[in-house]
Motif scaffolding. Sequence first.
Motif, PDB file in Angstrom:
ATOM      1  N   ASP A   1       0.827  -1.213   0.000  1.00 42.48           N
ATOM      2  CA  ASP A   1       0.000   0.000   0.000  1.00 42.48           C
ATOM      3  C   ASP A   1       0.861   1.264   0.000  1.00 42.48           C
ATOM      4  O   ASP A   1       0.464   2.283  -0.575  1.00 42.48           O
ATOM      5  CB  ASP A   1      -0.949  -0.016   1.200  1.00 42.48           C
ATOM      6  CG  ASP A   1      -2.092  -1.005   1.003  1.00 42.48           C
ATOM      7  OD1 ASP A   1      -2.361  -1.373  -0.155  1.00 42.48           O
ATOM      8  OD2 ASP A   1      -2.703  -1.423   2.007  1.00 42.48           O
TER       9      ASP A   1
ATOM     10  N   THR B   1       3.103   2.163  -9.018  1.00 43.17           N
ATOM     11  CA  THR B   1       1.947   1.282  -9.222  1.00 43.17           C
ATOM     12  C   THR B   1       2.256   0.075 -10.105  1.00 43.17           C
ATOM     13  O   THR B   1       1.358  -0.687 -10.443  1.00 43.17           O
ATOM     14  CB  THR B   1       0.774   2.071  -9.825  1.00 43.17           C
ATOM     15  OG1 THR B   1       1.225   2.720 -11.018  1.00 43.17           O
ATOM     16  CG2 THR B   1       0.256   3.116  -8.850  1.00 43.17           C
TER      17      THR B   1
ATOM     18  N   CYS C   1       2.236  -9.070  -6.050  1.00 43.69           N
ATOM     19  CA  CYS C   1       2.908  -7.966  -5.352  1.00 43.69           C
ATOM     20  C   CYS C   1       4.391  -8.251  -5.093  1.00 43.69           C
ATOM     21  O   CYS C   1       4.995  -7.570  -4.264  1.00 43.69           O
ATOM     22  CB  CYS C   1       2.214  -7.723  -4.019  1.00 43.69           C
ATOM     23  SG  CYS C   1       2.391  -9.146  -2.904  1.00 43.69           S
TER      24      CYS C   1
ATOM     25  N   GLU D   1       3.612   6.161  -5.219  1.00 38.82           N
ATOM     26  CA  GLU D   1       3.157   6.198  -6.618  1.00 38.82           C
ATOM     27  C   GLU D   1       3.912   5.228  -7.524  1.00 38.82           C
ATOM     28  O   GLU D   1       4.173   5.524  -8.688  1.00 38.82           O
ATOM     29  CB  GLU D   1       3.223   7.622  -7.171  1.00 38.82           C
ATOM     30  CG  GLU D   1       2.327   8.581  -6.388  1.00 38.82           C
ATOM     31  CD  GLU D   1       2.332   9.985  -6.951  1.00 38.82           C
ATOM     32  OE1 GLU D   1       3.193  10.296  -7.794  1.00 38.82           O
ATOM     33  OE2 GLU D   1       1.464  10.776  -6.536  1.00 38.82           O
TER      34      GLU D   1
ATOM     35  N   ARG E   1       2.139   1.617  -3.745  1.00 41.83           N
ATOM     36  CA  ARG E   1       1.097   1.989  -4.703  1.00 41.83           C
ATOM     37  C   ARG E   1       0.403   3.308  -4.356  1.00 41.83           C
ATOM     38  O   ARG E   1      -0.160   3.961  -5.230  1.00 41.83           O
ATOM     39  CB  ARG E   1       0.040   0.881  -4.796  1.00 41.83           C
ATOM     40  CG  ARG E   1       0.562  -0.394  -5.451  1.00 41.83           C
ATOM     41  CD  ARG E   1      -0.549  -1.423  -5.621  1.00 41.83           C
ATOM     42  NE  ARG E   1      -1.689  -0.861  -6.313  1.00 41.83           N
ATOM     43  CZ  ARG E   1      -1.785  -0.731  -7.640  1.00 41.83           C
ATOM     44  NH1 ARG E   1      -0.797  -1.142  -8.409  1.00 41.83           N
ATOM     45  NH2 ARG E   1      -2.847  -0.203  -8.184  1.00 41.83           N
TER      46      ARG E   1
ATOM     47  N   THR F   1       3.862  -2.429  -9.087  1.00 41.73           N
ATOM     48  CA  THR F   1       3.617  -3.552  -8.187  1.00 41.73           C
ATOM     49  C   THR F   1       2.106  -3.691  -7.999  1.00 41.73           C
ATOM     50  O   THR F   1       1.433  -2.730  -7.649  1.00 41.73           O
ATOM     51  CB  THR F   1       4.304  -3.307  -6.829  1.00 41.73           C
ATOM     52  OG1 THR F   1       5.692  -3.049  -7.062  1.00 41.73           O
ATOM     53  CG2 THR F   1       4.173  -4.527  -5.925  1.00 41.73           C
ATOM     54  N   LYS F   2       1.594  -4.884  -8.251  1.00 41.10           N
ATOM     55  CA  LYS F   2       0.147  -5.067  -8.302  1.00 41.10           C
ATOM     56  C   LYS F   2      -0.428  -5.701  -7.039  1.00 41.10           C
ATOM     57  O   LYS F   2       0.241  -6.473  -6.363  1.00 41.10           O
ATOM     58  CB  LYS F   2      -0.234  -5.948  -9.503  1.00 41.10           C
ATOM     59  CG  LYS F   2       0.228  -5.395 -10.831  1.00 41.10           C
ATOM     60  CD  LYS F   2      -0.319  -3.998 -11.073  1.00 41.10           C
ATOM     61  CE  LYS F   2       0.030  -3.490 -12.462  1.00 41.10           C
ATOM     62  NZ  LYS F   2       0.102  -2.041 -12.520  1.00 41.10           N
ATOM     63  N   LYS F   3      -1.690  -5.351  -6.774  1.00 41.62           N
ATOM     64  CA  LYS F   3      -2.419  -5.990  -5.676  1.00 41.62           C
ATOM     65  C   LYS F   3      -3.402  -6.986  -6.276  1.00 41.62           C
ATOM     66  O   LYS F   3      -4.306  -6.600  -7.013  1.00 41.62           O
ATOM     67  CB  LYS F   3      -3.163  -4.940  -4.853  1.00 41.62           C
ATOM     68  CG  LYS F   3      -3.924  -5.557  -3.683  1.00 41.62           C
ATOM     69  CD  LYS F   3      -4.682  -4.517  -2.867  1.00 41.62           C
ATOM     70  CE  LYS F   3      -3.775  -3.718  -1.959  1.00 41.62           C
ATOM     71  NZ  LYS F   3      -4.520  -2.933  -0.940  1.00 41.62           N
TER      72      LYS F   3
END
Length: 167
Positions: free
Chosen positions: A29, A38, A52, A36, A32, A40-42
Amino acid sequence: MHAPKCAVSFMVNGQTTNVEIAPWITLLDLLRGPLELTGTKKGCDHGQCGACTVLIDGERINCCLKLAVSLDGADIRTIEGFGTPDALHPMQQAFLDHDAFQCGYCTPGQICSAISLVNEGRAYSRAEIRELMSGNLCRCGAYTNIIDAIETFLQSNGRHKTDGSGR
Ligand code: FES
Ligand code: FES
């Protein structure tokens, strides 16, 4: 009453980063949101999909499970820290060459995991790659091409062994 904040300092993609954060925020968190980053994904947010994956002190980790406050002094590398659009990291190039993605949502985690896998020096054959990449899920089912990409990377670095699987 204000929530407590903790001062933490670490490196992110080679840059010193100082943040004041709530003790419960995960690295995912933080990356992302405030940072900023982004790429790296959730996916699951529960340590089960690998979307992630980032490198912390050279080791791959699901950063949805890592509290950012525990990382003071760490060296963090995300997908934004590997290559540039004009000069891709060789693993990124291998994924591109093999069409090792469809929607691309899992791809940053797959590439970070693959780079760390090679550094770990434990995967040399196709079967070993498959086993040691099993923490990174791909809902598009691009697994065959992902393994092809990593296998090609190992071959081009003289680190590949056949495993008798005929692939
Ligand atoms: S989002 Fe972290 S493992 Fe799925
Ligand atoms: S390429 Fe779509 S989830 Fe892997």
